[in-house]
Enzyme design. Structure first.
Site, PDB file in Angstrom:
ATOM      1  N   GLY A 104       8.386  35.748  10.114  1.00 23.81           N
ATOM      2  CA  GLY A 104       8.625  36.807   9.419  1.00 23.81           C
ATOM      3  C   GLY A 104       8.190  38.151   9.569  1.00 23.81           C
ATOM      4  O   GLY A 104       7.819  38.895   8.657  1.00 23.81           O
ATOM      5  N   VAL A 118       5.650  41.796   4.523  1.00 23.33           N
ATOM      6  CA  VAL A 118       4.248  41.430   4.659  1.00 23.33           C
ATOM      7  C   VAL A 118       3.835  41.303   6.214  1.00 23.33           C
ATOM      8  O   VAL A 118       2.951  41.560   6.744  1.00 23.33           O
ATOM      9  CB  VAL A 118       3.754  40.099   3.775  1.00 23.33           C
ATOM     10  CG1 VAL A 118       2.367  39.432   4.192  1.00 23.33           C
ATOM     11  CG2 VAL A 118       4.213  40.419   2.307  1.00 23.33           C
ATOM     12  N   GLY A 119       4.718  40.360   6.690  1.00 21.93           N
ATOM     13  CA  GLY A 119       4.851  40.110   8.184  1.00 21.93           C
ATOM     14  C   GLY A 119       4.616  41.283   9.147  1.00 21.93           C
ATOM     15  O   GLY A 119       3.758  41.306   9.991  1.00 21.93           O
ATOM     16  N   TYR A 161      11.638  29.157  -6.650  1.00 18.85           N
ATOM     17  CA  TYR A 161      10.751  29.662  -5.483  1.00 18.85           C
ATOM     18  C   TYR A 161       9.380  29.239  -5.725  1.00 18.85           C
ATOM     19  O   TYR A 161       8.563  28.688  -4.973  1.00 18.85           O
ATOM     20  CB  TYR A 161      10.866  31.220  -5.942  1.00 18.85           C
ATOM     21  CG  TYR A 161       9.880  31.971  -4.830  1.00 18.85           C
ATOM     22  CD1 TYR A 161      10.543  32.209  -3.809  1.00 18.85           C
ATOM     23  CD2 TYR A 161       8.841  32.608  -5.402  1.00 18.85           C
ATOM     24  CE1 TYR A 161      10.031  32.805  -2.751  1.00 18.85           C
ATOM     25  CE2 TYR A 161       8.158  33.796  -4.247  1.00 18.85           C
ATOM     26  CZ  TYR A 161       8.568  33.719  -2.942  1.00 18.85           C
ATOM     27  OH  TYR A 161       7.956  34.553  -2.215  1.00 18.85           O
ATOM     28  N   ASN A 207       1.386  41.196  -6.281  1.00 20.62           N
ATOM     29  CA  ASN A 207       2.740  41.661  -5.923  1.00 20.62           C
ATOM     30  C   ASN A 207       2.172  43.152  -5.070  1.00 20.62           C
ATOM     31  O   ASN A 207       1.334  43.763  -5.036  1.00 20.62           O
ATOM     32  CB  ASN A 207       3.212  42.221  -7.098  1.00 20.62           C
ATOM     33  CG  ASN A 207       3.835  40.785  -7.949  1.00 20.62           C
ATOM     34  OD1 ASN A 207       4.177  40.175  -7.638  1.00 20.62           O
ATOM     35  ND2 ASN A 207       3.040  40.939  -9.381  1.00 20.62           N
TER      36      ASN A 207
HETATM   37  N1  LIG Z   1       6.546  41.086  -1.503  1.00 19.13           N
HETATM   38  C1  LIG Z   1       5.725  40.659  -2.293  1.00 19.13           C
HETATM   39  O1  LIG Z   1       5.464  41.270  -3.496  1.00 19.13           O
HETATM   40  C2  LIG Z   1       4.880  39.273  -1.941  1.00 19.13           C
HETATM   41  C3  LIG Z   1       3.965  39.004  -3.218  1.00 19.13           C
HETATM   42  C4  LIG Z   1       3.284  37.804  -3.284  1.00 19.13           C
HETATM   43  C5  LIG Z   1       3.749  36.877  -1.915  1.00 19.13           C
HETATM   44  N2  LIG Z   1       4.452  37.469  -0.936  1.00 19.13           N
HETATM   45  C6  LIG Z   1       4.838  36.661   0.038  1.00 19.13           C
HETATM   46  O2  LIG Z   1       4.740  36.938   1.538  1.00 19.13           O
HETATM   47  C7  LIG Z   1       5.606  36.235   2.088  1.00 19.13           C
HETATM   48  C8  LIG Z   1       6.631  37.365   2.927  1.00 19.13           C
HETATM   49  O3  LIG Z   1       7.168  38.207   1.719  1.00 19.13           O
HETATM   50  P1  LIG Z   1       7.936  39.548   2.064  1.00 19.13           P
HETATM   51  O4  LIG Z   1       7.933  40.548   0.836  1.00 19.13           O
HETATM   52  O5  LIG Z   1       7.299  40.256   3.231  1.00 19.13           O
HETATM   53  O6  LIG Z   1       9.407  39.268   2.357  1.00 19.13           O
HETATM   54  P2  LIG Z   1      10.465  39.902   3.069  1.00 19.13           P
HETATM   55  O7  LIG Z   1      10.342  41.357   3.486  1.00 19.13           O
HETATM   56  O8  LIG Z   1      11.832  39.386   2.788  1.00 19.13           O
HETATM   57  O9  LIG Z   1      10.389  38.871   4.446  1.00 19.13           O
HETATM   58  C9  LIG Z   1      10.601  37.800   4.817  1.00 19.13           C
HETATM   59  C10 LIG Z   1      10.864  37.551   6.354  1.00 19.13           C
HETATM   60  O10 LIG Z   1      11.054  36.190   6.540  1.00 19.13           O
HETATM   61  C11 LIG Z   1      12.240  36.381   7.517  1.00 19.13           C
HETATM   62  N3  LIG Z   1      13.201  34.908   7.225  1.00 19.13           N
HETATM   63  C12 LIG Z   1      13.581  34.537   6.111  1.00 19.13           C
HETATM   64  N4  LIG Z   1      14.388  33.516   6.632  1.00 19.13           N
HETATM   65  C13 LIG Z   1      14.161  33.310   7.946  1.00 19.13           C
HETATM   66  C14 LIG Z   1      14.968  32.462   8.752  1.00 19.13           C
HETATM   67  N5  LIG Z   1      15.812  31.521   8.251  1.00 19.13           N
HETATM   68  N6  LIG Z   1      14.748  32.526  10.194  1.00 19.13           N
HETATM   69  C15 LIG Z   1      13.880  33.514  10.476  1.00 19.13           C
HETATM   70  N7  LIG Z   1      13.295  34.371   9.753  1.00 19.13           N
HETATM   71  C16 LIG Z   1      13.499  34.274   8.425  1.00 19.13           C
HETATM   72  C17 LIG Z   1      12.926  37.454   7.057  1.00 19.13           C
HETATM   73  O11 LIG Z   1      14.135  37.875   8.004  1.00 19.13           O
HETATM   74  P3  LIG Z   1      15.104  38.736   7.813  1.00 19.13           P
HETATM   75  O12 LIG Z   1      14.691  40.031   7.654  1.00 19.13           O
HETATM   76  O13 LIG Z   1      16.123  38.394   8.952  1.00 19.13           O
HETATM   77  O14 LIG Z   1      15.790  38.182   6.711  1.00 19.13           O
HETATM   78  C18 LIG Z   1      11.873  38.577   6.786  1.00 19.13           C
HETATM   79  O15 LIG Z   1      11.558  38.948   7.985  1.00 19.13           O
HETATM   80  C19 LIG Z   1       6.639  35.406   1.309  1.00 19.13           C
HETATM   81  O16 LIG Z   1       5.887  33.995   1.389  1.00 19.13           O
HETATM   82  C20 LIG Z   1       6.088  35.776  -0.188  1.00 19.13           C
HETATM   83  O17 LIG Z   1       6.056  34.799  -1.170  1.00 19.13           O
HETATM   84  C21 LIG Z   1       5.183  38.649  -1.238  1.00 19.13           C
END
Ligand SMILES: NC(=O)c1ccc[n+]([C@@H]2O[C@H](COP(=O)([O-])OP(=O)(O)OC[C@H]3O[C@@H](n4cnc5c(N)ncnc54)[C@H](OP(=O)(O)O)[C@@H]3O)[C@@H](O)[C@H]2O)c1
Length: 185
Positions: free
Chosen positions: A8, A13-14, A133, A162
């Site tokens: 990711g 986050v990634g 989720y 968040n």
């Molecule tokens: N954002 C928040 O507020 C928050 C808060 C607490 C915890 N978190 C945790 O942090 C983590 C990341 O969240 P985020 O906000 O960074 O989400 P995000 O921006 O949507 O990033 C998720 C990443 O996962 C990739 N992904 C999803 N399905 C995939 C697949 N089948 N194959 C390859 N890559 C895939 C997405 O790729 P694509 O771009 O191609 O879709 C994207 O790069 C999660 O576990 C979340 O629970 C986030």
């Protein structure tokens, strides 16, 4: 030098983890979904076998807010279970030394005491709009614990609250903007 995989790594986050590692002179592997579909167990197994990874940051997930969770419950449950299971299992099987799994504060009960103590996990009903989720995330934490217990695999979980920051998603239907609090660098 350790070979690091940020799953990711193109997401909110990634990509922040990638930037942080790069600031320390480390270039992690962060393949796009097109290069590696994390829903495909065979592809994930082959990728780990080929790339000889030492450390994994598991920041890949199907993420969204209340509207998206409520509209796509099957995808939120299935995609998150499959992505995290594929990565945790392949990482352990291929000899990865450390894995960090990212959960979310929505795993805690809806009516948890405030501030939320960690030991209130699994003590009450979840918030129904994101239970799909949350159940997947709780399973990810338990999977890390199970692989540690049975295989001595060094897998840990973090529950960020968040977040917001560069590369964030501001879509009115699918973003998690309702509750963003911590700013990523
Ligand atoms: N954002 C928040 O507020 C928050 C808060 C607490 C915890 N978190 C945790 O942090 C983590 C990341 O969240 P985020 O906000 O960074 O989400 P995000 O921006 O949507 O990033 C998720 C990443 O996962 C990739 N992904 C999803 N399905 C995939 C697949 N089948 N194959 C390859 N890559 C895939 C997405 O790729 P694509 O771009 O191609 O879709 C994207 O790069 C999660 O576990 C979340 O629970 C986030």
């Amino acid at each position: 030098m350790s070979r690091i995989f940020v799953a990711g790594g193109r997401g909110l986050v990634g990509s922040a983890i990638v930037r942080r590692l790069q600031a320390d002179g480390i270039e992690p592997l962060a393949p796009s979904r097109r290069e590696l579909d994390l829903l495909d167990q065979k592809a994930v197994d082959a990728w780990f076998a080929e790339n000889k990874i030492d450390q994994v940051y598991l920041a890949a997930a199907k993420v969204g807010g209340i509207h998206a969770n409520d509209t796509y419950p099957a995808e939120f449950l299935r995609d998150n279970l499959v992505i995290q299971s594929n990565i945790i299992h392949s990482a352990w099987q291929s000899g990865v030394k450390k894995l960090l799994f990212l959960g979310s504060s929505c795993i805690y009960p809806k009516l948890a005491p405030q501030p939320m103590p960690e030991d209130c996990l699994l003590t009450g009903e979840l918030e129904p709009t994101n239970e799909w989720y949350a159940i997947a995330k709780i399973t990810g934490i338990k999977m890390c614990q199970a692989y540690r217990k049975q295989y001595d695999f060094d897998a840990i979980s973090l529950m960020p609250t968040n977040l917001y920051g560069p590369g964030d998603n501001f879509d009115l239907q699918n973003s998690t903007k309702q509750k963003r609090l911590i700013r990523l660098q």
